[in-house]
Design a protein around this motif. Structure first.
Motif, PDB file in Angstrom:
ATOM      1  N   ASP A 111       0.826  -1.209   0.000  1.00 19.83           N
ATOM      2  CA  ASP A 111       0.000   0.000   0.000  1.00 19.83           C
ATOM      3  C   ASP A 111       0.861   1.260   0.000  1.00 19.83           C
ATOM      4  N   LEU A 112       1.956   1.224   0.708  1.00 19.16           N
ATOM      5  CA  LEU A 112       2.783   2.405   0.896  1.00 19.16           C
ATOM      6  C   LEU A 112       3.843   2.614  -0.177  1.00 19.16           C
ATOM      7  N   PHE A 113       4.291   1.530  -0.814  1.00 22.10           N
ATOM      8  CA  PHE A 113       5.450   1.647  -1.698  1.00 22.10           C
ATOM      9  C   PHE A 113       5.238   1.193  -3.139  1.00 22.10           C
ATOM     10  N   ALA A 114       4.191   0.399  -3.425  1.00 20.90           N
ATOM     11  CA  ALA A 114       4.008  -0.112  -4.790  1.00 20.90           C
ATOM     12  C   ALA A 114       3.736   1.039  -5.755  1.00 20.90           C
ATOM     13  N   ASN A 115       4.461   1.041  -6.856  1.00 19.34           N
ATOM     14  CA  ASN A 115       4.300   2.032  -7.924  1.00 19.34           C
ATOM     15  C   ASN A 115       4.485   3.461  -7.438  1.00 19.34           C
ATOM     16  N   LYS A 116       5.344   3.646  -6.433  1.00 22.37           N
ATOM     17  CA  LYS A 116       5.632   4.975  -5.896  1.00 22.37           C
ATOM     18  C   LYS A 116       7.127   5.109  -5.657  1.00 22.37           C
ATOM     19  N   LYS A 117       7.572   6.356  -5.695  1.00 18.60           N
ATOM     20  CA  LYS A 117       8.942   6.681  -5.294  1.00 18.60           C
ATOM     21  C   LYS A 117       8.834   7.389  -3.949  1.00 18.60           C
ATOM     22  N   VAL A 118       9.432   6.786  -2.911  1.00 19.58           N
ATOM     23  CA  VAL A 118       9.216   7.205  -1.533  1.00 19.58           C
ATOM     24  C   VAL A 118      10.554   7.415  -0.827  1.00 19.58           C
ATOM     25  N   VAL A 119      10.616   8.463  -0.025  1.00 23.86           N
ATOM     26  CA  VAL A 119      11.714   8.620   0.920  1.00 23.86           C
ATOM     27  C   VAL A 119      11.207   8.114   2.258  1.00 23.86           C
ATOM     28  N   LEU A 120      11.941   7.181   2.836  1.00 24.46           N
ATOM     29  CA  LEU A 120      11.620   6.620   4.149  1.00 24.46           C
ATOM     30  C   LEU A 120      12.786   6.943   5.070  1.00 24.46           C
ATOM     31  N   PHE A 121      12.479   7.593   6.184  1.00 21.14           N
ATOM     32  CA  PHE A 121      13.537   7.810   7.164  1.00 21.14           C
ATOM     33  C   PHE A 121      13.075   7.323   8.528  1.00 21.14           C
ATOM     34  N   ALA A 122      14.032   6.796   9.283  1.00 15.73           N
ATOM     35  CA  ALA A 122      13.723   6.212  10.584  1.00 15.73           C
ATOM     36  C   ALA A 122      14.468   6.952  11.679  1.00 15.73           C
ATOM     37  N   VAL A 123      13.785   7.070  12.789  1.00 22.36           N
ATOM     38  CA  VAL A 123      14.359   7.722  13.967  1.00 22.36           C
ATOM     39  C   VAL A 123      14.292   6.753  15.150  1.00 22.36           C
ATOM     40  N   PRO A 124      15.207   6.908  16.112  1.00 23.68           N
ATOM     41  CA  PRO A 124      15.174   6.034  17.286  1.00 23.68           C
ATOM     42  C   PRO A 124      13.947   6.237  18.165  1.00 23.68           C
ATOM     43  N   GLY A 125      13.371   7.430  18.152  1.00 24.77           N
ATOM     44  CA  GLY A 125      12.192   7.643  18.980  1.00 24.77           C
ATOM     45  C   GLY A 125      11.544   8.992  18.733  1.00 24.77           C
ATOM     46  N   ALA A 126      10.231   8.993  18.714  1.00 22.93           N
ATOM     47  CA  ALA A 126       9.475  10.243  18.611  1.00 22.93           C
ATOM     48  C   ALA A 126       9.772  11.101  19.839  1.00 22.93           C
ATOM     49  N   PHE A 127       9.753  12.397  19.647  1.00 19.74           N
ATOM     50  CA  PHE A 127       9.942  13.387  20.712  1.00 19.74           C
ATOM     51  C   PHE A 127      11.351  13.391  21.312  1.00 19.74           C
ATOM     52  N   THR A 128      12.295  12.651  20.740  1.00 15.77           N
ATOM     53  CA  THR A 128      13.655  12.656  21.267  1.00 15.77           C
ATOM     54  C   THR A 128      14.422  13.847  20.666  1.00 15.77           C
ATOM     55  N   PRO A 129      15.514  14.276  21.301  1.00 14.74           N
ATOM     56  CA  PRO A 129      16.139  15.551  20.934  1.00 14.74           C
ATOM     57  C   PRO A 129      16.540  15.732  19.463  1.00 14.74           C
ATOM     58  N   THR A 130      17.416  14.900  18.932  1.00 16.14           N
ATOM     59  CA  THR A 130      17.859  15.082  17.546  1.00 16.14           C
ATOM     60  C   THR A 130      16.696  14.867  16.575  1.00 16.14           C
ATOM     61  N   CYS A 131      15.855  13.912  16.878  1.00 13.91           N
ATOM     62  CA  CYS A 131      14.718  13.606  16.009  1.00 13.91           C
ATOM     63  C   CYS A 131      13.763  14.797  15.909  1.00 13.91           C
ATOM     64  N   SER A 132      13.498  15.443  17.038  1.00 11.25           N
ATOM     65  CA  SER A 132      12.547  16.556  17.079  1.00 11.25           C
ATOM     66  C   SER A 132      13.154  17.892  16.683  1.00 11.25           C
ATOM     67  N   ALA A 133      14.431  18.077  16.967  1.00  8.10           N
ATOM     68  CA  ALA A 133      15.061  19.366  16.674  1.00  8.10           C
ATOM     69  C   ALA A 133      15.614  19.441  15.252  1.00  8.10           C
ATOM     70  N   SER A 134      15.973  18.280  14.666  1.00  4.55           N
ATOM     71  CA  SER A 134      16.658  18.315  13.372  1.00  4.55           C
ATOM     72  C   SER A 134      16.124  17.349  12.316  1.00  4.55           C
ATOM     73  N   HIS A 135      15.981  16.060  12.676  1.00  6.62           N
ATOM     74  CA  HIS A 135      15.692  15.061  11.643  1.00  6.62           C
ATOM     75  C   HIS A 135      14.331  15.295  10.987  1.00  6.62           C
ATOM     76  N   LEU A 136      13.253  15.217  11.748  1.00  7.95           N
ATOM     77  CA  LEU A 136      11.919  15.454  11.190  1.00  7.95           C
ATOM     78  C   LEU A 136      11.777  16.875  10.643  1.00  7.95           C
ATOM     79  N   PRO A 137      12.215  17.923  11.359  1.00 10.36           N
ATOM     80  CA  PRO A 137      12.065  19.280  10.813  1.00 10.36           C
ATOM     81  C   PRO A 137      12.759  19.494   9.470  1.00 10.36           C
ATOM     82  N   GLY A 138      13.882  18.818   9.243  1.00 10.87           N
ATOM     83  CA  GLY A 138      14.563  18.949   7.955  1.00 10.87           C
ATOM     84  C   GLY A 138      13.696  18.494   6.794  1.00 10.87           C
ATOM     85  N   PHE A 139      13.024  17.377   6.977  1.00 11.75           N
ATOM     86  CA  PHE A 139      12.146  16.871   5.924  1.00 11.75           C
ATOM     87  C   PHE A 139      10.902  17.746   5.775  1.00 11.75           C
ATOM     88  N   ILE A 140      10.395  18.275   6.877  1.00 14.47           N
ATOM     89  CA  ILE A 140       9.233  19.171   6.803  1.00 14.47           C
ATOM     90  C   ILE A 140       9.596  20.416   6.002  1.00 14.47           C
TER      91      ILE A 140
END
Length: 157
Positions: free
Chosen positions: A28-57
């Protein structure tokens, strides 16, 4: 461990959106699509919230302009946490995907044991997936944040 050229494993996820809970699978998520998937160690954690997710946003429109159909953020958290984190970050154009039991993360071979921090979590990585096949894979070294950030992935397109 997953590598460039491999197909993603078949897994069913939990996804909570404003429309309610759904259970999309890998196809459902990937068939016939070009997708960027990124993984973080945990929601609301420092690097994830301050940099990783905001960069993609911040760069979401540039990804779409380069032919990306979807950007997915995944973490070994439950769907309620992922939705709350996405809402708090104004991530309305990012799919906030829960891998609650780490089935996907383990199938990729990108899991790590963090002990009292949170048990099984995901390594930090980003990949480009074309029709279910991994075309680029950038896995971070422990406690690093360079190769999986949005700017690094955008340069690959």
């Amino acid at each position: 461990m997953i590598k460039v050229g491999d197909l993603l494993p078949k897994v069913t996820f939990n996804l909570l959106t404003s429309e309610g809970m759904s259970n999309p699978n890998t196809d459902d998520l990937f068939a016939n699509k070009k997708v960027v998937l990124f993984a973080v160690p945990g929601a609301f954690t420092p690097t994830c919230s301050a940099s990783h997710l905001p960069g993609f946003i911040t760069l979401v429109e540039q990804f779409f302009a380069k032919g990306i159909d979807n950007i997915i953020c995944i973490s070994v958290n439950d769907a309620f946490v992922m939705k709350a984190w996405g809402d708090s970050q104004n991530a309305e154009h990012i799919t906030m995907l829960a891998d609650g039991d780490a089935a996907f993360t383990k199938a990729l071979g990108l899991d790590k044991e963090t002990g009292v921090f949170g048990g099984i979590r995901s390594k930090r990585y980003a990949m480009i997936v074309d029709n279910g096949q991994v075309t680029h894979l950038n896995i971070e070294a422990e406690k690093q944040f360079e190769v999986s950030k949005a700017e690094a992935i955008l340069e690959l397109l």
